[in-house]
Write a protein that holds these residues in place. Structure first.
Motif, PDB file in Angstrom:
ATOM      1  N   GLU A   1      -8.951  -3.792  -2.709  1.00 16.56           N
ATOM      2  CA  GLU A   1      -9.055  -2.694  -3.666  1.00 16.56           C
ATOM      3  C   GLU A   1     -10.383  -2.729  -4.407  1.00 16.56           C
ATOM      4  O   GLU A   1     -11.009  -1.692  -4.653  1.00 16.56           O
ATOM      5  CB  GLU A   1      -7.902  -2.765  -4.680  1.00 16.56           C
ATOM      6  CG  GLU A   1      -6.589  -2.254  -4.145  1.00 16.56           C
ATOM      7  CD  GLU A   1      -5.493  -2.291  -5.210  1.00 16.56           C
ATOM      8  OE1 GLU A   1      -5.821  -2.059  -6.390  1.00 16.56           O
ATOM      9  OE2 GLU A   1      -4.340  -2.552  -4.858  1.00 16.56           O
TER      10      GLU A   1
ATOM     11  N   ARG B   1      -8.061   7.064  -3.733  1.00 19.85           N
ATOM     12  CA  ARG B   1      -6.720   6.982  -4.303  1.00 19.85           C
ATOM     13  C   ARG B   1      -5.630   6.966  -3.222  1.00 19.85           C
ATOM     14  O   ARG B   1      -4.623   6.285  -3.360  1.00 19.85           O
ATOM     15  CB  ARG B   1      -6.478   8.146  -5.264  1.00 19.85           C
ATOM     16  CG  ARG B   1      -7.216   7.994  -6.577  1.00 19.85           C
ATOM     17  CD  ARG B   1      -7.014   9.211  -7.475  1.00 19.85           C
ATOM     18  NE  ARG B   1      -7.757   9.078  -8.708  1.00 19.85           N
ATOM     19  CZ  ARG B   1      -7.243   8.625  -9.844  1.00 19.85           C
ATOM     20  NH1 ARG B   1      -5.976   8.254  -9.885  1.00 19.85           N
ATOM     21  NH2 ARG B   1      -7.978   8.534 -10.929  1.00 19.85           N
ATOM     22  N   LEU B   2      -5.834   7.732  -2.151  1.00 17.72           N
ATOM     23  CA  LEU B   2      -4.858   7.725  -1.059  1.00 17.72           C
ATOM     24  C   LEU B   2      -4.797   6.358  -0.381  1.00 17.72           C
ATOM     25  O   LEU B   2      -3.715   5.868  -0.049  1.00 17.72           O
ATOM     26  CB  LEU B   2      -5.214   8.807  -0.036  1.00 17.72           C
ATOM     27  CG  LEU B   2      -4.909  10.251  -0.452  1.00 17.72           C
ATOM     28  CD1 LEU B   2      -5.466  11.220   0.576  1.00 17.72           C
ATOM     29  CD2 LEU B   2      -3.418  10.452  -0.626  1.00 17.72           C
TER      30      LEU B   2
ATOM     31  N   TRP C   1      -3.056   3.979  -2.760  1.00 18.94           N
ATOM     32  CA  TRP C   1      -1.622   4.284  -2.759  1.00 18.94           C
ATOM     33  C   TRP C   1      -0.942   3.699  -1.524  1.00 18.94           C
ATOM     34  O   TRP C   1       0.138   3.098  -1.621  1.00 18.94           O
ATOM     35  CB  TRP C   1      -1.438   5.797  -2.807  1.00 18.94           C
ATOM     36  CG  TRP C   1      -0.018   6.260  -2.697  1.00 18.94           C
ATOM     37  CD1 TRP C   1       0.952   6.210  -3.651  1.00 18.94           C
ATOM     38  CD2 TRP C   1       0.604   6.832  -1.539  1.00 18.94           C
ATOM     39  NE1 TRP C   1       2.130   6.730  -3.175  1.00 18.94           N
ATOM     40  CE2 TRP C   1       1.945   7.115  -1.884  1.00 18.94           C
ATOM     41  CE3 TRP C   1       0.146   7.147  -0.263  1.00 18.94           C
ATOM     42  CZ2 TRP C   1       2.830   7.687  -0.982  1.00 18.94           C
ATOM     43  CZ3 TRP C   1       1.025   7.725   0.632  1.00 18.94           C
ATOM     44  CH2 TRP C   1       2.356   7.987   0.276  1.00 18.94           C
ATOM     45  N   HIS C   2      -1.592   3.821  -0.363  1.00 18.64           N
ATOM     46  CA  HIS C   2      -1.035   3.267   0.867  1.00 18.64           C
ATOM     47  C   HIS C   2      -0.972   1.742   0.792  1.00 18.64           C
ATOM     48  O   HIS C   2       0.018   1.129   1.216  1.00 18.64           O
ATOM     49  CB  HIS C   2      -1.880   3.716   2.068  1.00 18.64           C
ATOM     50  CG  HIS C   2      -1.357   3.250   3.383  1.00 18.64           C
ATOM     51  ND1 HIS C   2      -0.157   3.688   3.908  1.00 18.64           N
ATOM     52  CD2 HIS C   2      -1.865   2.366   4.287  1.00 18.64           C
ATOM     53  CE1 HIS C   2       0.055   3.108   5.074  1.00 18.64           C
ATOM     54  NE2 HIS C   2      -0.961   2.298   5.324  1.00 18.64           N
TER      55      HIS C   2
ATOM     56  N   VAL D   1      -0.727  -0.124  -1.922  1.00 19.29           N
ATOM     57  CA  VAL D   1       0.319  -0.509  -2.873  1.00 19.29           C
ATOM     58  C   VAL D   1       1.695  -0.364  -2.240  1.00 19.29           C
ATOM     59  O   VAL D   1       2.572  -1.217  -2.420  1.00 19.29           O
ATOM     60  CB  VAL D   1       0.207   0.334  -4.161  1.00 19.29           C
ATOM     61  CG1 VAL D   1       1.438   0.155  -5.045  1.00 19.29           C
ATOM     62  CG2 VAL D   1      -1.048  -0.036  -4.928  1.00 19.29           C
ATOM     63  N   ARG D   2       1.900   0.690  -1.478  1.00 16.24           N
ATOM     64  CA  ARG D   2       3.192   0.865  -0.795  1.00 16.24           C
ATOM     65  C   ARG D   2       3.447  -0.273   0.184  1.00 16.24           C
ATOM     66  O   ARG D   2       4.565  -0.802   0.256  1.00 16.24           O
ATOM     67  CB  ARG D   2       3.210   2.206  -0.050  1.00 16.24           C
ATOM     68  CG  ARG D   2       3.408   3.400  -0.961  1.00 16.24           C
ATOM     69  CD  ARG D   2       3.715   4.642  -0.166  1.00 16.24           C
ATOM     70  NE  ARG D   2       4.969   4.496   0.587  1.00 16.24           N
ATOM     71  CZ  ARG D   2       5.358   5.308   1.560  1.00 16.24           C
ATOM     72  NH1 ARG D   2       4.606   6.320   1.912  1.00 16.24           N
ATOM     73  NH2 ARG D   2       6.493   5.116   2.173  1.00 16.24           N
TER      74      ARG D   2
END
Length: 201
Positions: A23, A169-170, A173-174, A176-177
Protein backbone atom coordinates in the motif's frame (compact mmCIF):
# COMPACT_ATOMS: atom_id res chain seq x y z
CA UNK A 1 4.79 13.18 1.58
CA UNK A 2 2.62 11.03 3.85
CA UNK A 3 3.11 8.16 1.44
CA UNK A 4 6.90 8.49 1.59
CA UNK A 5 6.97 8.83 5.39
CA UNK A 6 4.61 5.86 5.68
CA UNK A 7 6.87 3.80 3.45
CA UNK A 8 9.87 4.67 5.62
CA UNK A 9 7.95 3.80 8.82
CA UNK A 10 7.03 0.34 7.50
CA UNK A 11 10.53 -0.60 6.29
CA UNK A 12 11.76 -2.41 9.45
CA UNK A 13 8.60 -2.59 11.54
CA UNK A 14 8.15 -6.14 12.95
CA UNK A 15 4.36 -5.76 12.69
CA UNK A 16 4.57 -4.88 9.00
CA UNK A 17 2.52 -7.01 6.66
CA UNK A 18 3.34 -7.44 2.99
CA UNK A 19 0.14 -5.59 2.11
CA UNK A 20 1.17 -2.63 4.29
CA UNK A 21 4.36 -2.23 2.32
CA UNK A 22 2.49 -2.74 -0.95
CA UNK A 23 0.00 0.00 0.00
CA UNK A 24 2.82 2.39 0.81
CA UNK A 25 4.57 1.70 -2.52
CA UNK A 26 1.24 2.07 -4.30
CA UNK A 27 0.77 5.50 -2.72
CA UNK A 28 4.24 6.56 -3.87
CA UNK A 29 3.54 5.28 -7.40
CA UNK A 30 0.20 7.14 -7.47
CA UNK A 31 1.91 10.34 -6.33
CA UNK A 32 4.53 10.06 -9.07
CA UNK A 33 1.83 9.26 -11.63
CA UNK A 34 -0.11 12.38 -10.61
CA UNK A 35 3.03 14.54 -10.80
CA UNK A 36 3.72 13.26 -14.33
CA UNK A 37 0.27 12.51 -15.78
CA UNK A 38 -1.55 15.68 -14.74
CA UNK A 39 0.85 18.17 -16.39
CA UNK A 40 1.26 16.00 -19.49
CA UNK A 41 -2.51 15.51 -19.92
CA UNK A 42 -3.13 19.20 -19.34
CA UNK A 43 -0.47 20.27 -21.82
CA UNK A 44 -1.55 17.81 -24.52
CA UNK A 45 -5.30 18.52 -24.26
CA UNK A 46 -4.73 22.25 -23.88
CA UNK A 47 -2.45 22.30 -26.92
CA UNK A 48 -4.89 20.33 -29.06
CA UNK A 49 -7.77 22.54 -27.96
CA UNK A 50 -5.73 25.67 -28.68
CA UNK A 51 -4.88 24.48 -32.21
CA UNK A 52 -8.51 23.55 -32.95
CA UNK A 53 -9.94 26.75 -31.51
CA UNK A 54 -7.44 29.02 -33.24
CA UNK A 55 -8.24 27.28 -36.53
CA UNK A 56 -11.92 27.95 -35.81
CA UNK A 57 -11.04 31.62 -35.17
CA UNK A 58 -9.30 31.84 -38.56
CA UNK A 59 -12.19 30.16 -40.37
CA UNK A 60 -14.79 32.37 -38.73
CA UNK A 61 -12.82 35.53 -39.44
CA UNK A 62 -12.53 34.61 -43.10
CA UNK A 63 -16.19 33.62 -43.47
CA UNK A 64 -17.92 36.38 -41.48
CA UNK A 65 -18.11 40.05 -42.33
CA UNK A 66 -19.08 43.15 -40.39
CA UNK A 67 -21.60 45.32 -42.26
CA UNK A 68 -23.67 48.34 -41.34
CA UNK A 69 -27.43 47.79 -41.06
CA UNK A 70 -30.19 50.38 -40.89
CA UNK A 71 -33.21 50.05 -38.58
CA UNK A 72 -36.58 50.02 -40.32
CA UNK A 73 -38.76 49.26 -37.29
CA UNK A 74 -38.46 47.98 -33.74
CA UNK A 75 -39.86 44.49 -33.11
CA UNK A 76 -39.35 44.31 -29.31
CA UNK A 77 -36.80 43.06 -26.81
CA UNK A 78 -34.79 39.99 -27.76
CA UNK A 79 -35.86 37.07 -25.50
CA UNK A 80 -32.38 35.53 -25.53
CA UNK A 81 -28.92 36.93 -26.12
CA UNK A 82 -27.79 35.67 -29.51
CA UNK A 83 -24.10 36.07 -28.65
CA UNK A 84 -23.41 35.27 -24.96
CA UNK A 85 -19.60 35.21 -25.34
CA UNK A 86 -19.27 38.65 -26.87
CA UNK A 87 -18.58 41.74 -24.82
CA UNK A 88 -21.80 43.18 -26.27
CA UNK A 89 -23.68 40.37 -24.51
CA UNK A 90 -24.15 42.70 -21.53
CA UNK A 91 -25.58 45.47 -23.72
CA UNK A 92 -29.30 45.90 -24.37
CA UNK A 93 -30.48 43.64 -27.20
CA UNK A 94 -33.51 44.52 -29.29
CA UNK A 95 -35.16 42.76 -32.23
CA UNK A 96 -35.50 45.08 -35.21
CA UNK A 97 -36.49 44.95 -38.84
CA UNK A 98 -33.45 46.18 -40.74
CA UNK A 99 -31.85 46.28 -44.16
CA UNK A 100 -28.17 45.97 -45.07
CA UNK A 101 -25.87 45.27 -47.99
CA UNK A 102 -24.31 41.81 -48.19
CA UNK A 103 -20.55 41.42 -48.84
CA UNK A 104 -21.34 40.51 -52.46
CA UNK A 105 -23.24 43.80 -52.90
CA UNK A 106 -26.82 42.49 -52.84
CA UNK A 107 -29.45 44.21 -50.70
CA UNK A 108 -30.78 42.23 -47.74
CA UNK A 109 -33.43 42.81 -45.10
CA UNK A 110 -34.90 40.89 -42.21
CA UNK A 111 -35.46 40.64 -38.47
CA UNK A 112 -32.17 40.78 -36.55
CA UNK A 113 -30.94 41.51 -33.03
CA UNK A 114 -29.31 44.90 -32.52
CA UNK A 115 -27.28 46.26 -29.61
CA UNK A 116 -29.59 49.27 -29.30
CA UNK A 117 -31.57 50.37 -26.28
CA UNK A 118 -34.24 52.44 -28.04
CA UNK A 119 -33.90 51.91 -31.78
CA UNK A 120 -35.60 54.34 -34.13
CA UNK A 121 -36.06 54.04 -37.90
CA UNK A 122 -32.88 55.21 -39.58
CA UNK A 123 -30.54 54.22 -36.72
CA UNK A 124 -27.47 52.37 -37.91
CA UNK A 125 -25.70 49.48 -36.17
CA UNK A 126 -23.00 46.90 -36.85
CA UNK A 127 -24.16 43.47 -38.00
CA UNK A 128 -22.13 40.31 -38.57
CA UNK A 129 -23.08 38.31 -41.67
CA UNK A 130 -21.79 35.29 -43.56
CA UNK A 131 -20.56 35.47 -47.17
CA UNK A 132 -24.14 35.33 -48.46
CA UNK A 133 -25.20 38.25 -46.25
CA UNK A 134 -27.21 36.18 -43.77
CA UNK A 135 -26.97 37.31 -40.11
CA UNK A 136 -24.29 35.37 -38.22
CA UNK A 137 -22.86 35.31 -34.70
CA UNK A 138 -19.80 37.38 -33.88
CA UNK A 139 -16.66 35.38 -34.76
CA UNK A 140 -14.74 33.85 -31.91
CA UNK A 141 -11.81 36.03 -30.88
CA UNK A 142 -8.31 34.73 -30.20
CA UNK A 143 -8.29 35.63 -26.49
CA UNK A 144 -11.54 33.77 -25.83
CA UNK A 145 -10.24 30.74 -27.73
CA UNK A 146 -7.07 30.73 -25.62
CA UNK A 147 -9.13 30.95 -22.42
CA UNK A 148 -11.20 27.95 -23.49
CA UNK A 149 -8.02 26.00 -24.32
CA UNK A 150 -6.50 26.76 -20.90
CA UNK A 151 -9.72 25.63 -19.19
CA UNK A 152 -9.68 22.43 -21.24
CA UNK A 153 -6.09 21.79 -20.14
CA UNK A 154 -6.94 22.31 -16.47
CA UNK A 155 -9.95 20.05 -16.84
CA UNK A 156 -7.84 17.28 -18.38
CA UNK A 157 -5.27 17.59 -15.58
CA UNK A 158 -8.00 17.28 -12.93
CA UNK A 159 -9.54 14.29 -14.70
CA UNK A 160 -6.15 12.54 -14.83
CA UNK A 161 -5.63 13.16 -11.11
CA UNK A 162 -9.09 11.74 -10.42
CA UNK A 163 -8.39 8.65 -12.53
CA UNK A 164 -5.09 7.94 -10.78
CA UNK A 165 -6.69 8.32 -7.35
CA UNK A 166 -9.66 6.15 -8.37
CA UNK A 167 -7.35 3.36 -9.57
CA UNK A 168 -5.30 3.60 -6.36
CA UNK A 169 -8.40 3.37 -4.18
CA UNK A 170 -9.75 0.39 -6.14
CA UNK A 171 -6.46 -1.46 -5.75
CA UNK A 172 -6.31 -0.70 -2.00
CA UNK A 173 -9.94 -1.80 -1.63
CA UNK A 174 -9.12 -5.09 -3.36
CA UNK A 175 -6.04 -5.60 -1.17
CA UNK A 176 -8.05 -4.94 2.02
CA UNK A 177 -10.72 -7.42 0.93
CA UNK A 178 -8.08 -10.09 0.32
CA UNK A 179 -6.49 -9.29 3.70
CA UNK A 180 -9.82 -9.74 5.50
CA UNK A 181 -10.54 -12.92 3.56
CA UNK A 182 -7.18 -14.40 4.66
CA UNK A 183 -7.84 -13.29 8.24
CA UNK A 184 -11.24 -14.92 8.20
CA UNK A 185 -9.78 -18.17 6.87
CA UNK A 186 -7.11 -18.13 9.58
CA UNK A 187 -9.76 -17.50 12.21
CA UNK A 188 -11.83 -20.42 10.93
CA UNK A 189 -8.80 -22.69 11.27
CA UNK A 190 -8.07 -21.75 14.90
CA UNK A 191 -11.58 -20.82 15.98
CA UNK A 192 -12.77 -24.28 17.16
CA UNK A 193 -9.78 -24.59 19.53
CA UNK A 194 -9.98 -21.03 20.87
CA UNK A 195 -10.04 -21.01 24.67
CA UNK A 196 -9.54 -24.75 25.21
CA UNK A 197 -7.00 -25.70 27.80
CA UNK A 198 -3.86 -27.33 26.44
CA UNK A 199 -4.48 -26.45 22.77
CA UNK A 200 -1.61 -24.97 20.88
CA UNK A 201 0.90 -25.89 23.61
Amino acid sequence: MRAISGLWRWRHNPLRRATDLAEAWLAVAALLAVLVAAPVAGAVVGGLAQDALQESVRQQRSSRHLVTATVLAELGRAPLDADPEAAAGREPRTRVQADWTAPDGTARSGAVTAALDAPRPGDRFALWTDRQGRPAARPLDSATATTHAVLAGFGAALVSIGLVETVRRLIVWHMVRRRYARLEQAWIRVGPDWGRAGTGC
